[in-house]
Write a protein that holds these residues in place. Structure first.
Motif, PDB file in Angstrom:
ATOM      1  N   GLY A 185       0.805  -1.229   0.000  1.00 40.43           N
ATOM      2  CA  GLY A 185       0.000   0.000   0.000  1.00 40.43           C
ATOM      3  C   GLY A 185       0.834   1.273   0.000  1.00 40.43           C
ATOM      4  O   GLY A 185       0.366   2.321   0.454  1.00 40.43           O
ATOM      5  N   LYS A 186       2.052   1.198  -0.529  1.00 41.29           N
ATOM      6  CA  LYS A 186       2.923   2.380  -0.516  1.00 41.29           C
ATOM      7  C   LYS A 186       2.308   3.534  -1.330  1.00 41.29           C
ATOM      8  O   LYS A 186       2.337   4.670  -0.891  1.00 41.29           O
ATOM      9  CB  LYS A 186       4.314   2.017  -1.089  1.00 41.29           C
ATOM     10  N   SER A 187       1.750   3.199  -2.497  1.00 40.85           N
ATOM     11  CA  SER A 187       1.220   4.267  -3.358  1.00 40.85           C
ATOM     12  C   SER A 187      -0.077   4.858  -2.814  1.00 40.85           C
ATOM     13  O   SER A 187      -0.238   6.084  -2.793  1.00 40.85           O
ATOM     14  CB  SER A 187       0.993   3.750  -4.777  1.00 40.85           C
ATOM     15  N   LEU A 234       7.877   6.379  -7.553  1.00 37.47           N
ATOM     16  CA  LEU A 234       9.075   6.002  -8.321  1.00 37.47           C
ATOM     17  C   LEU A 234       8.754   5.169  -9.558  1.00 37.47           C
ATOM     18  O   LEU A 234       9.353   5.364 -10.606  1.00 37.47           O
ATOM     19  CB  LEU A 234      10.093   5.264  -7.445  1.00 37.47           C
ATOM     20  N   ASP A 235       7.804   4.227  -9.447  1.00 35.78           N
ATOM     21  CA  ASP A 235       7.464   3.404 -10.619  1.00 35.78           C
ATOM     22  C   ASP A 235       6.963   4.278 -11.774  1.00 35.78           C
ATOM     23  O   ASP A 235       7.316   4.064 -12.930  1.00 35.78           O
ATOM     24  CB  ASP A 235       6.415   2.342 -10.267  1.00 35.78           C
ATOM     25  N   GLN A 236       6.137   5.268 -11.425  1.00 37.14           N
ATOM     26  CA  GLN A 236       5.629   6.179 -12.470  1.00 37.14           C
ATOM     27  C   GLN A 236       6.756   7.011 -13.064  1.00 37.14           C
ATOM     28  O   GLN A 236       6.806   7.255 -14.276  1.00 37.14           O
ATOM     29  CB  GLN A 236       4.579   7.118 -11.881  1.00 37.14           C
ATOM     30  N   TYR A 278      18.455  -2.966 -16.159  1.00 35.63           N
ATOM     31  CA  TYR A 278      18.165  -1.633 -16.699  1.00 35.63           C
ATOM     32  C   TYR A 278      17.106  -0.937 -15.838  1.00 35.63           C
ATOM     33  O   TYR A 278      17.233   0.244 -15.504  1.00 35.63           O
ATOM     34  CB  TYR A 278      17.679  -1.760 -18.152  1.00 35.63           C
ATOM     35  N   PHE A 279      16.074  -1.713 -15.441  1.00 33.93           N
ATOM     36  CA  PHE A 279      15.038  -1.171 -14.559  1.00 33.93           C
ATOM     37  C   PHE A 279      15.668  -0.646 -13.268  1.00 33.93           C
ATOM     38  O   PHE A 279      15.353   0.441 -12.796  1.00 33.93           O
ATOM     39  CB  PHE A 279      13.992  -2.259 -14.239  1.00 33.93           C
ATOM     40  N   ARG A 280      16.588  -1.438 -12.688  1.00 30.90           N
ATOM     41  CA  ARG A 280      17.212  -1.052 -11.407  1.00 30.90           C
ATOM     42  C   ARG A 280      18.061   0.203 -11.561  1.00 30.90           C
ATOM     43  O   ARG A 280      18.149   1.018 -10.654  1.00 30.90           O
ATOM     44  CB  ARG A 280      18.063  -2.202 -10.848  1.00 30.90           C
ATOM     45  N   GLU A 281      18.715   0.346 -12.742  1.00 30.04           N
ATOM     46  CA  GLU A 281      19.509   1.568 -12.983  1.00 30.04           C
ATOM     47  C   GLU A 281      18.600   2.793 -12.963  1.00 30.04           C
ATOM     48  O   GLU A 281      18.902   3.799 -12.331  1.00 30.04           O
ATOM     49  CB  GLU A 281      20.174   1.495 -14.360  1.00 30.04           C
ATOM     50  N   GLY A 288       9.404   1.478  -5.078  1.00 28.42           N
ATOM     51  CA  GLY A 288       8.994   0.143  -5.508  1.00 28.42           C
ATOM     52  C   GLY A 288       9.539  -0.866  -4.497  1.00 28.42           C
ATOM     53  O   GLY A 288      10.528  -0.584  -3.804  1.00 28.42           O
ATOM     54  N   GLY A 289       8.897  -2.010  -4.433  1.00 27.68           N
ATOM     55  CA  GLY A 289       9.255  -3.017  -3.423  1.00 27.68           C
ATOM     56  C   GLY A 289      10.694  -3.516  -3.479  1.00 27.68           C
ATOM     57  O   GLY A 289      11.222  -4.023  -2.500  1.00 27.68           O
ATOM     58  N   GLY A 290      11.342  -3.338  -4.645  1.00 31.91           N
ATOM     59  CA  GLY A 290      12.699  -3.869  -4.794  1.00 31.91           C
ATOM     60  C   GLY A 290      13.769  -2.798  -4.724  1.00 31.91           C
ATOM     61  O   GLY A 290      14.919  -3.038  -5.091  1.00 31.91           O
ATOM     62  N   VAL A 291      13.398  -1.625  -4.210  1.00 34.74           N
ATOM     63  CA  VAL A 291      14.340  -0.496  -4.225  1.00 34.74           C
ATOM     64  C   VAL A 291      15.635  -0.797  -3.455  1.00 34.74           C
ATOM     65  O   VAL A 291      16.691  -0.251  -3.764  1.00 34.74           O
ATOM     66  CB  VAL A 291      13.644   0.803  -3.694  1.00 34.74           C
ATOM     67  N   LYS A 344       0.763  -4.189 -12.992  1.00 32.00           N
ATOM     68  CA  LYS A 344       1.390  -5.424 -13.468  1.00 32.00           C
ATOM     69  C   LYS A 344       2.772  -5.525 -12.836  1.00 32.00           C
ATOM     70  O   LYS A 344       3.542  -4.564 -12.863  1.00 32.00           O
ATOM     71  CB  LYS A 344       1.516  -5.402 -15.002  1.00 32.00           C
ATOM     72  N   ARG A 345       3.053  -6.692 -12.227  1.00 37.95           N
ATOM     73  CA  ARG A 345       4.310  -6.842 -11.501  1.00 37.95           C
ATOM     74  C   ARG A 345       5.113  -8.035 -12.035  1.00 37.95           C
ATOM     75  O   ARG A 345       4.857  -9.180 -11.643  1.00 37.95           O
ATOM     76  CB  ARG A 345       4.023  -7.029 -10.013  1.00 37.95           C
ATOM     77  N   PRO A 346       6.104  -7.753 -12.882  1.00 37.74           N
ATOM     78  CA  PRO A 346       6.866  -8.847 -13.512  1.00 37.74           C
ATOM     79  C   PRO A 346       7.484  -9.810 -12.508  1.00 37.74           C
ATOM     80  O   PRO A 346       7.637 -10.985 -12.813  1.00 37.74           O
ATOM     81  CB  PRO A 346       7.960  -8.113 -14.292  1.00 37.74           C
ATOM     82  N   ASN A 371      13.564 -12.679   2.003  1.00 39.66           N
ATOM     83  CA  ASN A 371      14.915 -12.176   1.702  1.00 39.66           C
ATOM     84  C   ASN A 371      15.036 -10.670   1.881  1.00 39.66           C
ATOM     85  O   ASN A 371      16.125 -10.147   2.039  1.00 39.66           O
ATOM     86  CB  ASN A 371      15.305 -12.521   0.254  1.00 39.66           C
ATOM     87  N   ARG A 372      13.887  -9.988   1.812  1.00 35.61           N
ATOM     88  CA  ARG A 372      13.949  -8.520   1.842  1.00 35.61           C
ATOM     89  C   ARG A 372      13.633  -7.924   3.210  1.00 35.61           C
ATOM     90  O   ARG A 372      14.011  -6.777   3.471  1.00 35.61           O
ATOM     91  CB  ARG A 372      12.972  -7.946   0.810  1.00 35.61           C
ATOM     92  N   VAL A 373      12.929  -8.670   4.065  1.00 33.24           N
ATOM     93  CA  VAL A 373      12.411  -8.091   5.310  1.00 33.24           C
ATOM     94  C   VAL A 373      13.502  -7.434   6.161  1.00 33.24           C
ATOM     95  O   VAL A 373      13.334  -6.305   6.640  1.00 33.24           O
ATOM     96  CB  VAL A 373      11.649  -9.158   6.138  1.00 33.24           C
TER      97      VAL A 373
END
Ligand code: S3P
Length: 170
Positions: A13-15, A32-34, A55-58, A77-80, A117-119, A135-137
């Protein structure tokens, strides 16, 4: 309050919380995603498909740096935190808020979300998503100044809790 940053897994629910906080605080929402989609002139799934995750991460690092130099509520984004540069940047600032949810809740929300949509989730099994979360917590917790449990709370309740905690920290 000039800046705060929301971190957490997909579906936390970040957004939506960011939208409400931005209204309450009268500062812009920096999603950030936008920002990444605008920068790449492509949707997130297309970036992953055509250019790849690296490339997305860059781009994610570029827009995070931009956002951190601006006034606003930053919805990451969740993977920041997969990029160390982002981890270091977020460790060096204040008002980083982790929206913490249970795997089952997050998976349910991701599944029911027909808009985003979340790849890294849409074609994954529940076990894979749970593993990614696990792994992220610890990283989310390490970077956060405030941890908000989101279970069984409305967006308004979460927003209020964040505003109260920020007030207490002053
Ligand atoms: C990702 C989360 C997504 C988006 C991208 C990658 C991740 O953002 O940045 O699909 O690695 O967890 P949300 O957390 O807003 O879904």
């Amino acid at each position: 309050m000039k800046q705060l940053t929301l971190i957490g897994f997909m579906g936390s629910g970040k957004s939506t919380t960011g939208q409400m906080l931005s209204k309450e605080l009268g500062i812009p929402l920096l999603e950030l995603d936008q920002m990444i989609e605008k920068e790449a002139k492509m949707s997130i799934p297309d970036i992953f498909d055509l250019k790849g995750e690296a490339y997305f991460r860059e781009l994610e690092t570029v827009v995070l740096t931009k956002a951190l130099n601006s006034i606003g509520v930053i919805a990451t984004g969740g993977g920041v935190l997969t990029n160390n540069k982002n981890v270091n940047q977020l460790k060096s600032i204040h008002n980083v808020i982790y929206l913490k949810g249970e795997a089952s809740t997050l998976i349910e929300r991701i599944k029911n979300d027909s808009i985003n949509k979340r790849p890294l989730a849409d074609t994954s099994t529940e076990i894979e998503i749970t593993k990614r979360l696990e792994n992220r917590v610890s990283q989310y917790e390490e970077v956060a100044d405030i941890i908000i449990e989101i279970e069984n709370k409305s967006i308004s309740e979460i927003t209020l809790e964040i505003l109260n905690q920020l007030e207490e920290m002053k």
